[in-house]
Write an enzyme that holds these catalytic residues in place. Structure first.
Site, PDB file in Angstrom:
ATOM      1  N   HIS A 111       0.821  -1.226   0.000  1.00  0.00           N
ATOM      2  CA  HIS A 111       0.000   0.000   0.000  1.00  0.00           C
ATOM      3  C   HIS A 111       0.850   1.271   0.000  1.00  0.00           C
ATOM      4  O   HIS A 111       0.311   2.369  -0.184  1.00  0.00           O
ATOM      5  CB  HIS A 111      -0.935   0.049   1.209  1.00  0.00           C
ATOM      6  CG  HIS A 111      -1.956  -1.040   1.230  1.00  0.00           C
ATOM      7  ND1 HIS A 111      -2.785  -1.310   0.166  1.00  0.00           N
ATOM      8  CD2 HIS A 111      -2.279  -1.943   2.197  1.00  0.00           C
ATOM      9  CE1 HIS A 111      -3.573  -2.343   0.469  1.00  0.00           C
ATOM     10  NE2 HIS A 111      -3.281  -2.742   1.692  1.00  0.00           N
ATOM     11  N   ASP A 148      -2.628 -10.811  -2.120  1.00  0.00           N
ATOM     12  CA  ASP A 148      -3.160 -10.257  -0.874  1.00  0.00           C
ATOM     13  C   ASP A 148      -4.643  -9.921  -1.072  1.00  0.00           C
ATOM     14  O   ASP A 148      -5.072  -9.624  -2.192  1.00  0.00           O
ATOM     15  CB  ASP A 148      -2.371  -8.994  -0.515  1.00  0.00           C
ATOM     16  CG  ASP A 148      -2.673  -8.464   0.868  1.00  0.00           C
ATOM     17  OD1 ASP A 148      -1.898  -8.762   1.790  1.00  0.00           O
ATOM     18  OD2 ASP A 148      -3.683  -7.738   1.017  1.00  0.00           O
ATOM     19  N   HIS A 150      -6.145  -7.357  -0.235  1.00  0.00           N
ATOM     20  CA  HIS A 150      -6.292  -5.932  -0.548  1.00  0.00           C
ATOM     21  C   HIS A 150      -5.550  -5.606  -1.847  1.00  0.00           C
ATOM     22  O   HIS A 150      -4.477  -6.153  -2.106  1.00  0.00           O
ATOM     23  CB  HIS A 150      -5.701  -5.078   0.583  1.00  0.00           C
ATOM     24  CG  HIS A 150      -6.284  -5.359   1.931  1.00  0.00           C
ATOM     25  ND1 HIS A 150      -5.692  -6.230   2.832  1.00  0.00           N
ATOM     26  CD2 HIS A 150      -7.413  -4.904   2.515  1.00  0.00           C
ATOM     27  CE1 HIS A 150      -6.438  -6.286   3.930  1.00  0.00           C
ATOM     28  NE2 HIS A 150      -7.483  -5.495   3.768  1.00  0.00           N
ATOM     29  N   ASP A 229      -4.057 -12.818   3.782  1.00  0.00           N
ATOM     30  CA  ASP A 229      -5.278 -12.349   4.457  1.00  0.00           C
ATOM     31  C   ASP A 229      -6.547 -12.644   3.659  1.00  0.00           C
ATOM     32  O   ASP A 229      -7.643 -12.294   4.106  1.00  0.00           O
ATOM     33  CB  ASP A 229      -5.181 -10.863   4.810  1.00  0.00           C
ATOM     34  CG  ASP A 229      -4.585 -10.004   3.708  1.00  0.00           C
ATOM     35  OD1 ASP A 229      -4.376 -10.528   2.587  1.00  0.00           O
ATOM     36  OD2 ASP A 229      -4.328  -8.819   3.965  1.00  0.00           O
TER      37      ASP A 229
HETATM   38 ZN    ZN Z   1      -3.828  -7.169   2.908  1.00  0.00          ZN
END
Ligand code: ZN
Length: 292
Positions: A111, A148, A150, A229
């Site tokens: 991120h 991931d 995200h 995750d």
């Molecule tokens: Zn993540």
């Protein structure tokens, strides 16, 4: 990140403990992560941002960089070493000293944008490593694989205008960080998955969307943003992958790597917050990478 925060030191301990108790560790070379240099960071982050992060590090207590992301007196050093690990792994793999590598590091990185910390991430570790392969080793085509839960918005921010980089990803959508579905370039193969998607939908996304893009791009090296995750036991999100899915996708990426990139893969830990699921998933991932 502070007491009770999911991005905790116990994450790395859980992975290491399972690697030891299952005997996997005996089959691995283990390397200490050096700190990334300013030049290495400067390939993907702005000078002002690198300075701001160094200056933000507190002598005691904690500072919040965003609502989710904090620094304590040790965070800056940890972030330098997380990025440095991916650089060092890249040197080992491109130097022929390791077939592939996994970086068991935190804080995560995908991120972190060129000029912004967010989502538990300070430096974009995978991007720092990929830029090292491009600029220092002179590679011309790098693939970054991100599973991931995200979207890796920071990695996309850094490489979206770089024709040397193909990024393929899956992520829960709609979900944090609410990016990855608009204005994508043909080298950003982002596949959003609806909440409660499980292995079959994930594998279909990889088979139908990632693999053709990877085949035509023919990367000289693969980097993996290995977040765990999306596991069904992980309370951070609502995808329902299991260990067998991480085993499967790792094998699929190794096939691509063997066909185009002489097997050269550097994987680095991103998310994964249920300690048991994280450790079991990382163990399967690395066992496949190590062919053990
Ligand atoms: Zn993540």
């Amino acid at each position: 990140m502070g007491r009770g925060h999911p991005e905790s030191p116990e994450r790395l301990d859980a992975i290491e403990a399972l690697f030891i108790s299952t005997g996997l560790m005996q089959g691995l070379q283990v390397h200490e992560a050096p700190a990334a240099t300013r030049d290495q960071l400067g390939r993907v982050h702005g000078d002002d941002y690198i300075d701001a992060l160094a200056n933000a590090a507190p002598r005691q207590g904690r500072v919040q960089l965003d609502p989710d992301t904090a620094m304590n007196p040790h965070s800056h050093e940890a972030a330098l070493r997380a990025a440095g690990a991916v650089v060092h792994a890249t040197d080992l793999v491109l130097g022929g000293e390791a077939g592939n590598a996994f970086c068991n590091v935190r804080p995560p990185g995908h991120h972190a944008c060129r000029n912004r910390a967010m989502g538990f991430c300070l430096f974009n570790n995978v991007a720092v490593g990929a830029a090292h392969a491009l600029e220092h080793h002179g590679l011309e085509r790098i693939a970054i694989v991100d599973f991931d839960v995200h979207h890796g918005n920071g990695t996309e921010d850094i490489f979206s205008d770089d024709p040397r980089v193909l990024m393929v990803s899956t992520f829960q959508h709609p979900f944090y960080p609410h990016s990855g579905v608009e204005g994508r370039s043909e080298r950003m193969v982002n596949v959003p998955l609806a909440a409660y998607s499980s292995g079959p939908q994930f594998r279909k996304a990889v088979t139908d969307e990632w693999l053709p893009a990877l085949e035509s791009f023919a990367p000289e090296m693969l980097f993996i943003s290995a977040g765990f995750d999306a596991h069904r036991d992980d309370g951070m999100a609502m995808l329902e992958l299991v260990e067998a899915d991480y085993d499967w996708v790792t094998r699929a990426m190794m096939e691509v790597g063997n066909r185009h990139a002489r097997g050269r893969i550097v994987s680095t830990l991103e998310g994964g917050y249920d300690l048991g699921a994280l450790a079991r998933s990382a163990e399967r991932h690395v066992r496949v990478l190590a062919s053990l």
